[in-house]
Each structure stands twice: as C-alpha cells, then as structure tokens.
Design an enzyme around this catalytic site. Sequence first.
Site, mmCIF file in Angstrom:
data_model
loop_
_atom_site.group_PDB
_atom_site.id
_atom_site.type_symbol
_atom_site.label_atom_id
_atom_site.label_comp_id
_atom_site.label_asym_id
_atom_site.label_seq_id
_atom_site.Cartn_x
_atom_site.Cartn_y
_atom_site.Cartn_z
ATOM 1 N N ASP A 269 22.053 14.524 -53.118
ATOM 2 C CA ASP A 269 21.895 14.928 -54.519
ATOM 3 C C ASP A 269 22.245 16.398 -54.682
ATOM 4 O O ASP A 269 21.567 17.139 -55.373
ATOM 5 C CB ASP A 269 20.451 14.642 -54.959
ATOM 6 C CG ASP A 269 20.298 14.633 -56.477
ATOM 7 O OD1 ASP A 269 21.318 14.633 -57.185
ATOM 8 O OD2 ASP A 269 19.153 14.637 -56.950
ATOM 9 N N ARG A 273 22.065 21.942 -60.305
ATOM 10 C CA ARG A 273 20.667 21.853 -60.796
ATOM 11 C C ARG A 273 19.678 21.829 -59.642
ATOM 12 O O ARG A 273 18.492 22.103 -59.832
ATOM 13 C CB ARG A 273 20.480 20.616 -61.693
ATOM 14 C CG ARG A 273 20.641 19.317 -60.966
ATOM 15 C CD ARG A 273 20.520 18.068 -61.807
ATOM 16 N NE ARG A 273 20.970 16.932 -60.998
ATOM 17 C CZ ARG A 273 22.232 16.567 -60.827
ATOM 18 N NH1 ARG A 273 23.184 17.218 -61.470
ATOM 19 N NH2 ARG A 273 22.569 15.573 -60.036
ATOM 20 N N ASN A 274 20.137 21.458 -58.449
ATOM 21 C CA ASN A 274 19.263 21.397 -57.275
ATOM 22 C C ASN A 274 19.446 22.579 -56.335
ATOM 23 O O ASN A 274 19.094 22.502 -55.154
ATOM 24 C CB ASN A 274 19.481 20.082 -56.522
ATOM 25 C CG ASN A 274 18.922 18.906 -57.297
ATOM 26 O OD1 ASN A 274 17.987 19.077 -58.080
ATOM 27 N ND2 ASN A 274 19.495 17.743 -57.106
ATOM 28 N N ASP A 287 15.282 20.435 -53.519
ATOM 29 C CA ASP A 287 15.199 19.045 -53.930
ATOM 30 C C ASP A 287 15.712 18.086 -52.877
ATOM 31 O O ASP A 287 16.778 17.492 -52.987
ATOM 32 C CB ASP A 287 15.944 18.829 -55.251
ATOM 33 C CG ASP A 287 15.020 18.159 -56.245
ATOM 34 O OD1 ASP A 287 14.173 17.368 -55.788
ATOM 35 O OD2 ASP A 287 15.125 18.442 -57.444
#
Length: 405
Positions: A269, A273-274, A287
Amino acid sequence: MSAIQAAWPSGTECIAKYNFHGTAEQDLPFCKGDVLTIVAVTKDPNWYKAKNKVGREGIIPANYVQKREGVKAGTKLSLMPTVPAAGLTWGRDPLHTWLEAGITESEPLHYTSDADGLCTRLIKPKVMEGTVAAQDEFFRSGWALNMKDLKLLQTIGKGEFGDVMLGDYRGNKVAVKCIKNDATAQAFLAEASVMTQLRHSNLVQLLGVIVEEKGGLYIVTEYMAKGSLVDYLRSRGRSVLGGDCLLKFSLDVCEAMEYLEGNNFVHRDLAARNVLVSEDNVAKVSDFGLTKEASSTQDTGKLPVKWTAPEALREKKFSTKSDVWSFGILLWEIYSFGRVPYPRIPLKDVVPRVEKGYKMDAPDGCPPAVYEVMKNCWHLDAATRPSFLQLREQLEHIKTHELHL
Ligand code: AMP
C-alpha cells in the site's frame, strides 16, 4: 538471570522491567519502561554495558531488563477467521453484501471504490477474539507500554482503524492510533506486529503497544509533525518545494523500500498518503496495515487500484516488484505536488488502459531523468522492473549529477 542464557549481542534492545538507581559510578540508572541498547558483555554475565536513549553508557543488571523481540502475528494473534467461528458475529458490513451477492473470496477481485480509487475493506469481524493472547505476546516480547505513562492530547488524524492522536509518553511527543473494543483489531494488531520486526530511519518507528484489559488498543509510534506527504506536497506546492526537496523525499522513501526489499517484506500500500514527514523534513514510510512477509499468501480486503500493479490486481501477485510499481506512482505524486494519479481518466477505465500499456505523462516540470525512473517502474512485465537497490542508485546518480533541477 539464568546462568545458561546466551549472552545478548551488542545492539540488542531491552526494555526496563524495574527502576534501577545504580550504586556505583559506572552504573547506568534507568526507569521502568526505558529502552536500553546493549553495548557489550562484561566479565560478569549478570551485568551488561548498555546505553540509554540519549547515548549515555554504563553498566546495567541483566535481570532488571527484558530483551525486546519481534512479535510474530501468526495464528496466535489471528482474530480474523475466513469463516465466522462459533461465537463470532459478523456485523452488517460489506462482507454481508459481498456474500449475499454470491461472490466468494476465490473469485477474481471485485471491489467497490470511492472517488480516490480506494476500495472499501470487505471483511470486518466484530469480536476481538484473541486479544488476551495479543496482550501476552506483546508483554512477552517487551513491546507492551503502560497506559499510566501516556497522556492523549488531541486528535491529529482519522485512519482506517480509528483516530490518530498526539500523545505525550513520558515527556516525548508520540502518535497514538486508538481503537476501541468493537472494531477491526485484527488488522491493527497485524500492523503492530509487523512494525516490531522492522527498523529503519525512513520507516515510522513503533514505540510500543498498549492492550487494555477492557479492550482498548493503542499503537504508539514516533510523532511525524508535518503529517502525510500528500497533504504536505499539496499545501506547500511548487512555490515552496524545490527540486532538491522532491528528490530528497523520493530517496527517503526509496531507502526504506530498499530495506524492506532486503528483508523480504512487501508493503502493498505504498502511496504518498502512507508516507509521513517529520519535523526535520524526513519522509518515512508508514501504514504497515497491509504489509506481509513476501511468502505470505494471505488475502487483503482493500486495494488502491491506481497504485497497485496489474498482476497484483489481477492475480493477487504481490511482491517487491508490485511495490516498485507503486513507487513509480508515488514518484509521480511527488513530482505533481500531490495530484491524484491518472487525472481525467475515469476510474473504471484505468486498469484496462494500463493493461494495454498506457503510462501517465510526466508531471509538469518533472526532470526527464526522473520520468525515466518512473516509467521503468511501470513495465507490465514485473521481472523487468528495477529493484529498489537499482532505483536508489539511479536517484542518487540524478542527485549527484544535478539532473533534478
Ligand atoms: P493512518 O491511520 O496511518 O492512515 O493515519 C491517518 C492520519 O493520521 C494520517 O494521514 C496523518 O495525518 C495522521 N498520522 C498518522 N500517523 C501519524 C504519526 N505517526 N505522526 C503524525 N501524524 C500521523
């Protein structure tokens, strides 16, 4: 301490079980809960030379500290059976909709998605079966922290599992992911157990876990004052962030990924955003909710379509090479100052076009050398994509030859 216990090698991390005031000048005093690093053995197996967080060295009694170990999630912490077990209830959640629609887990992937191209989690058990085992496991491995030492200050983010709060842990700012009794503990614990096994200056560091008896669960990590990279890029933009800065973020992330590659961990992922940004502008990968050891075949219920490699979407073939694909998308996000990838292409058309070989154009102002790196990450044939080690070398070459300006 048992006389037959093997000596702890230099670099071993320990957590203090009791306060130690020290009696001799060479002793290193510490408090319960402090993390200490072994520096050397001494002639007496009951004492070690160690250093504390601020680098002070001294002698410590071995039986006052506990060695910190990685927590293996494995079956012991498993809270999420594939079939609802007796006594386990499933909520009215997407799983029901999924099952009622006659779709089974073995079918090709069908995901509903939101505007960002992110899909909703499909499986959500309601009961935190196994929490006690998790608590024992974190105590055993030295990662359990004491709630009494933690002050929760304010909410700083909303995550998939619950609020993220700014906290004060024994005088240090920390980030705390909070989850209450009735939510998705499985993925939460999986994230924490993965994090106990990983250590790198470009990975958000786990500090510990609190498993409350009444069911509350908290993951305490280092505090990343500048928040997520995607928000950071969007809010500062081109006028503030120069080429040096963009390349530095790219290299920070690449180094973390090279470390994961070397340790056979697949993130699954990776996206801006992570990635979080620290007070001193270091980008760190966060994350690990979906991170699995490379050998794992375990399923995930959430796939970010625009970031996921075609073979991973199609056949669930997640690998370091699918992370490389996502890294290419992340580079594109960095150089476009946080735009959502594949602009102007409807989400449903993204996968079919990508499978035919479509690649995004270079973001405005992106140096051609960096665009070449991105495109190499997007080879449809996973085997021909570069490794993170090669990517790091290519980005360093760009940096030293000032091809990034
Ligand atoms: P997450 O649950 O990891 O997706 O986090 C949700 C949001 O909380 C992120 O986008 C950040 O804004 C914030 N956040 C998460 N972890 C941290 C951290 N370690 N330090 C500061 N902010 C964080």
